[in-house]
Design an enzyme around this catalytic site. Structure first.
Site, PDB file in Angstrom:
ATOM      1  N   GLY A 130       0.760  -1.245   0.000  1.00  0.00           N
ATOM      2  CA  GLY A 130       0.000   0.000   0.000  1.00  0.00           C
ATOM      3  C   GLY A 130       0.787   1.290   0.000  1.00  0.00           C
ATOM      4  N   CYS A 168     -11.268   3.546 -29.759  1.00  0.00           N
ATOM      5  CA  CYS A 168     -12.559   4.202 -30.000  1.00  0.00           C
ATOM      6  C   CYS A 168     -13.356   4.363 -28.718  1.00  0.00           C
ATOM      7  CB  CYS A 168     -13.351   3.380 -31.004  1.00  0.00           C
ATOM      8  SG  CYS A 168     -12.374   3.038 -32.440  1.00  0.00           S
ATOM      9  N   GLU A 169     -12.874   5.180 -27.829  1.00  0.00           N
ATOM     10  CA  GLU A 169     -13.539   5.474 -26.566  1.00  0.00           C
ATOM     11  C   GLU A 169     -13.103   6.882 -26.174  1.00  0.00           C
ATOM     12  OE1 GLU A 169     -15.208   3.337 -24.305  1.00  0.00           O
ATOM     13  OE2 GLU A 169     -14.784   1.378 -25.193  1.00  0.00           O
ATOM     14  N   GLU A 219       3.626  -6.740   1.858  1.00  0.00           N
ATOM     15  CA  GLU A 219       3.221  -7.130   0.492  1.00  0.00           C
ATOM     16  C   GLU A 219       3.298  -5.931  -0.449  1.00  0.00           C
ATOM     17  OE1 GLU A 219      -0.836  -8.392   0.939  1.00  0.00           O
ATOM     18  OE2 GLU A 219      -0.375  -9.946   2.391  1.00  0.00           O
TER      19      GLU A 219
HETATM   20  N1  LLP Z   1      -1.626  -7.024  -1.018  1.00  0.00           N
HETATM   21  C1  LLP Z   1      -2.908  -7.115  -1.404  1.00  0.00           C
HETATM   22  C2  LLP Z   1      -3.773  -8.078  -0.745  1.00  0.00           C
HETATM   23  C3  LLP Z   1      -3.397  -6.276  -2.427  1.00  0.00           C
HETATM   24  O1  LLP Z   1      -4.676  -6.369  -2.777  1.00  0.00           O
HETATM   25  C4  LLP Z   1      -2.516  -5.363  -3.051  1.00  0.00           C
HETATM   26  C5  LLP Z   1      -3.001  -4.491  -4.113  1.00  0.00           C
HETATM   27  C6  LLP Z   1      -1.177  -5.315  -2.627  1.00  0.00           C
HETATM   28  C7  LLP Z   1      -0.771  -6.154  -1.600  1.00  0.00           C
HETATM   29  C8  LLP Z   1      -0.166  -4.386  -3.223  1.00  0.00           C
HETATM   30  O2  LLP Z   1      -0.483  -3.062  -2.992  1.00  0.00           O
HETATM   31  P1  LLP Z   1       0.549  -1.894  -3.393  1.00  0.00           P
HETATM   32  O3  LLP Z   1       1.777  -2.005  -2.515  1.00  0.00           O
HETATM   33  O4  LLP Z   1       0.889  -2.044  -4.813  1.00  0.00           O
HETATM   34  O5  LLP Z   1      -0.224  -0.662  -3.116  1.00  0.00           O
HETATM   35  N2  LLP Z   1      -4.755  -1.120  -9.955  1.00  0.00           N
HETATM   36  C9  LLP Z   1      -4.641  -0.129  -8.903  1.00  0.00           C
HETATM   37  C10 LLP Z   1      -4.056  -0.700  -7.641  1.00  0.00           C
HETATM   38  C11 LLP Z   1      -4.817  -1.885  -7.111  1.00  0.00           C
HETATM   39  C12 LLP Z   1      -4.175  -2.487  -5.911  1.00  0.00           C
HETATM   40  C13 LLP Z   1      -4.779  -3.797  -5.604  1.00  0.00           C
HETATM   41  N3  LLP Z   1      -4.207  -4.470  -4.486  1.00  0.00           N
HETATM   42  C14 LLP Z   1      -3.826   1.046  -9.428  1.00  0.00           C
HETATM   43  O6  LLP Z   1      -3.401   1.004 -10.585  1.00  0.00           O
HETATM   44  O7  LLP Z   1      -3.638   2.020  -8.721  1.00  0.00           O
END
Ligand code: LLP
Length: 368
Positions: A185, A296-297, A227
């Site tokens: 996150g 096309c959007e 994570e």
């Molecule tokens: N752990 C879990 C259970 C998750 O669902 C996620 C991301 C992460 C770790 C990794 O999170 P990060 O460190 O990357 O913030 N597509 C969206 C982001 C979706 C994140 C989904 N889960 C975007 O492009 O901003």
């Protein structure tokens, strides 16, 4: 550290991280197979996600992954049954939803009650009791993930406090938690954001954990997992695209480039801001452009209202495309996905070939 594979799952990236000692956070059997193909150690894999199928559970169990991050009571029962059938035991952690506001985009906020993720913290004790009584289950951890692109660590530390409280309640019941997984996150700088420094976050986090362990567990340590995805790869990648046409207009000026929403979905999906820079800067007059793709959007835009000095044929770099760029790409409009290149100092390596149109329909069949 269990790198979140969904953020950038190219085998070369996974291989590099694996060599650096990283584990992996996966959300599908496809991601597990990628990790294995890249030489990752399944014993350092944790499996998140609200919808694990039986087949996915079997595959993960057969490779001896470290932990299933379980997100519901039904999943727990299914996992136990699958493990018993295989004469194995599944190590689990419950993904607890601590009801903390991550203060990020609603589509990437996951730790509130209204979100589909995890189990409500009030129900966690009861579900842990159930888990402890199931034949195919071994309780090993607790986890949460409250959202993505967090700039401040206060919500993460608030979530940590809630997990700590719950671990104490579980300990009093004889349910021992061996690892605490705080999720990913951490945000990155897209425009002018100032995300918390990783070192500062970790210092604050471990200060809390150390004090707690000293006070309540005679200093016996607990394993801590993270994570992270975006914070590892987000700003390590750019999307290169060429200006096909310049289309100045009375309302707006459009720079039509050869990349599109199918290559980088984030602007269309979250109105996300990505930096745009000409690879070779021109001296000419800069005017305001919307950088759009050929799809096309109307939602097919990559950047809006950017002051740039452009000519047709110029190469542009779209910044911060290393995370959730390629992994969220699609073949909409039968557009082959971009090639991927890994740059190591001044050496570049092709790590994924450009897709050909024939590959895109190779699995399809015309009725006889
Ligand atoms: N752990 C879990 C259970 C998750 O669902 C996620 C991301 C992460 C770790 C990794 O999170 P990060 O460190 O990357 O913030 N597509 C969206 C982001 C979706 C994140 C989904 N889960 C975007 O492009 O901003």
């Amino acid at each position: 550290m269990c790198y979140s594979v969904k953020s950038n799952s190219n085998l070369a990236v996974l291989h590099l991280l694996s060599q650096l000692g990283s584990g992996f956070d996966i959300v599908s059997s496809g991601e597990l197979l990628r990790v294995l193909a890249a030489g990752g150690n399944p014993e350092k894999v944790i499996f998140s996600g609200v919808g694990k199928t039986r087949d996915e559970m079997q595959l993960a169990l057969s490779h001896g992954i470290a932990c299933f991050n379980v997100e519901s009571t039904s999943e727990l029962h299914r996992l136990s049954a699958v493990a018993v059938d295989m004469q194995l035991t599944a190590s689990i952690s419950l993904r607890v939803n601590p009801n903390v506001d991550a203060k990020t985009h609603p589509y990437i906020s996951t730790g509130l009650k209204e979100n589909k993720f995890g189990v409500a913290i009030e129900d966690a004790l009861m579900i842990y009791r159930t888990a402890a009584g199931l034949p195919g289950i071994r309780v090993v951890g607790i986890d949460c993930h409250i959202g993505s692109q967090l700039l401040d660590d206060a919500p993460l530390l608030e979530a940590l406090d809630k997990l700590i409280e719950l671990i104490d309640v579980l300990a009093a019941e004889g349910i021992v938690i061996h690892h605490l997984d705080i999720g990913g996150g951490l945000g990155i700088d897209y425009e002018a954001e100032v995300p918390v420094a990783v070192g500062d976050y970790l210092t604050r986090l471990f200060r809390k954990i150390d004090l707690w362990r000293a006070e309540k567990y005679q200093g016996v340590p607990i394993k801590v997992l993270f994570e992270p995805g975006r914070s590892i790869v987000g700003n390590a990648g750019v999307l290169l695209t060429r200006v096909e046409y310049l289309k100045p207009g009375s309302e707006k000026n459009f720079a039509i480039v050869d990349a599109a929403m199918n290559d980088l979905m984030r602007p269309a999906m979250y109105q996300a801001w990505h930096g745009v820079q000409a690879v070779v800067q021109r001296g000419g007059e800069a005017i305001v452009w919307d950088v759009v793709g050929p799809v096309c959007e109307s939602g097919d835009w990559l950047a809006r209202a950017r002051t740039l000095s452009l000519e047709e044929g110029d190469l542009l770099a779209i910044h911060s495309a290393g995370a959730y760029g390629m992994t969220m790409s699609s073949n909409y409009n039968t557009r082959g996905r971009a090639a991927e290149v890994m740059v190591d100092g001044n050496v570049s390596h092709l790590i994924r070939q450009r897709e050909t149109p024939e590959q895109l329909f190779a699995l399809e069949k015309i009725l006889p």
